[in-house]
Design a protein around this motif. Structure first.
Motif, mmCIF file in Angstrom:
data_model
loop_
_atom_site.group_PDB
_atom_site.id
_atom_site.type_symbol
_atom_site.label_atom_id
_atom_site.label_comp_id
_atom_site.label_asym_id
_atom_site.label_seq_id
_atom_site.Cartn_x
_atom_site.Cartn_y
_atom_site.Cartn_z
ATOM 1 N N ILE A 187 0.837 -1.209 0.000
ATOM 2 C CA ILE A 187 0.000 0.000 0.000
ATOM 3 C C ILE A 187 0.865 1.248 0.000
ATOM 4 O O ILE A 187 0.609 2.206 -0.741
ATOM 5 C CB ILE A 187 -0.960 -0.013 1.206
ATOM 6 N N GLN A 221 -9.679 7.386 -2.374
ATOM 7 C CA GLN A 221 -9.329 6.154 -1.676
ATOM 8 C C GLN A 221 -8.683 5.167 -2.647
ATOM 9 O O GLN A 221 -8.928 5.193 -3.855
ATOM 10 C CB GLN A 221 -10.569 5.512 -1.048
ATOM 11 N N ARG A 224 -8.650 -2.140 -2.633
ATOM 12 C CA ARG A 224 -8.070 -3.400 -2.171
ATOM 13 C C ARG A 224 -8.970 -4.527 -2.670
ATOM 14 O O ARG A 224 -10.174 -4.550 -2.357
ATOM 15 C CB ARG A 224 -7.994 -3.419 -0.646
ATOM 16 N N TYR A 301 -8.956 1.634 0.974
ATOM 17 C CA TYR A 301 -8.026 2.051 2.024
ATOM 18 C C TYR A 301 -7.685 3.517 1.787
ATOM 19 O O TYR A 301 -7.796 4.029 0.663
ATOM 20 C CB TYR A 301 -6.768 1.184 2.014
#
Length: 303
Positions: A187, A221, A224, A301
């Motif tokens: 990430i 955002q 995922r 995320y």
């Protein structure tokens, strides 16, 4: 006009050594083959642009992939494929084919056909810029690109940034991301790549059995997406297959999440058998059913 797709990369014959000590010799593979089959899952008959020798069994692929743009060589690239306990893989060229560049497409190969959307699979670093430039000059609308971690220790982040900003989909593996940013998890790697390439349509880090983490340009955002829960037999080529499916998804829908779903579904067929047999037999109907099952599992995320 219907979009045309192409996969630029390698065809290879792989000698595989698995973690449990089992081996499989002479498996027809190659990143371009898997990427093109990832497109074929969704009903596209993509072109493979990859040099190949006479011992590669092209016949079984002819119904799913356009093989007319594969330059003939005296022999095919051959690899050792070595698997680690953590799921990572290392491909080592056999002595007779150790010069990777000899088995990789040159920029002039772009002119052998038409492609509205093209995927560039892992190649020697010096090949990327010429291929991207030739594709843009030919009018290619969408370009996706995967990396090879072997070269990343030799190039600087400024060079990686220039390449990143020249394409539309940047799709490295977790191994590639670790080579670029040894102190970052996937990430964080996506965040750093996004800082370098703010306008790239889609950046995604492929994480094998852990799915994919990604970010679309301008989104608040990240995305995922888990891997589909299937019985894994052999993960060889899954990342390349994901890239091919993702390119088709973005070309068809313009939606980054849908693109990632297309990629993840394609990869799920790849891992269900040794080599390309299950992937080559997958149909768009099967793919649609898997896509519907996976869509509800997507998460986000903070970026």
């Amino acid at each position: 006009m219907t979009a045309s797709f192409a996969a630029f990369g390698n065809l290879s014959i792989d000698d595989l050594v698995f973690v449990d000590g089992s081996t499989r010799w002479g498996v027809p593979g190659g990143n371009a083959m898997y990427a093109a089959l990832g497109m074929a899952v969704w009903g596209e008959r993509a072109s493979i642009v990859a040099p190949v020798g006479p011992e590669y069994p092209l016949g079984p692929l002819a119904g799913r992939i356009d093989l007319s743009r594969c330059p003939a060589l005296p022999r095919t690239l051959r690899n050792w494929g070595l698997y680690e306990e953590d799921g990572s893989r290392h491909f080592v060229f056999r002595r007779e084919t150790r010069n990777w560049a000899d088995f990789s497409p040159a920029p002039s190969a772009v002119a052998t056909g038409r492609q509205d959307a093209a995927h560039i699979a892992p190649l020697p670093w010096q090949h990327y810029g010429g291929l991207v430039g030739a594709l843009r000059d030919s009018g290619t609308r969408l370009i996706s690109l995967d990396l090879d971690d072997r070269d990343l220790a030799k190039v600087g982040l400024d060079e990686v940034g220039a390449l990143l900003n020249s394409v539309d989909l940047f799709l490295p593996s977790r191994q590639d991301a670790e080579a670029l940013f040894p102190d970052a998890d996937p990430i964080e790697a996506v965040r750093r790549l996004r800082a370098i390439g703010p306008d790239v349509a889609l950046i995604a880090v492929k994480c094998g059995a852990d799915g994919v983490v990604a970010h679309a340009a301008g989104a608040r955002q990240g995305i995922r997406l888990p891997a589909l829960p299937v019985d894994v037999v052999d993960a060889t080529g899954a990342g390349d297959t994901f890239c091919g499916g993702t390119l088709v998804g973005l070309a068809r829908t313009g939606d980054p999440l849908e693109a990632l779903l297309f990629g993840a579904v394609a990869a799920s067929f790849c891992v269900e058998a040794l080599g390309s047999s299950r992937l080559a037999a997958a149909t768009p109907g099967e793919a649609r059913r898997r896509l519907d099952a996976l869509r509800a599992r997507a998460g986000t995320y903070p970026i």
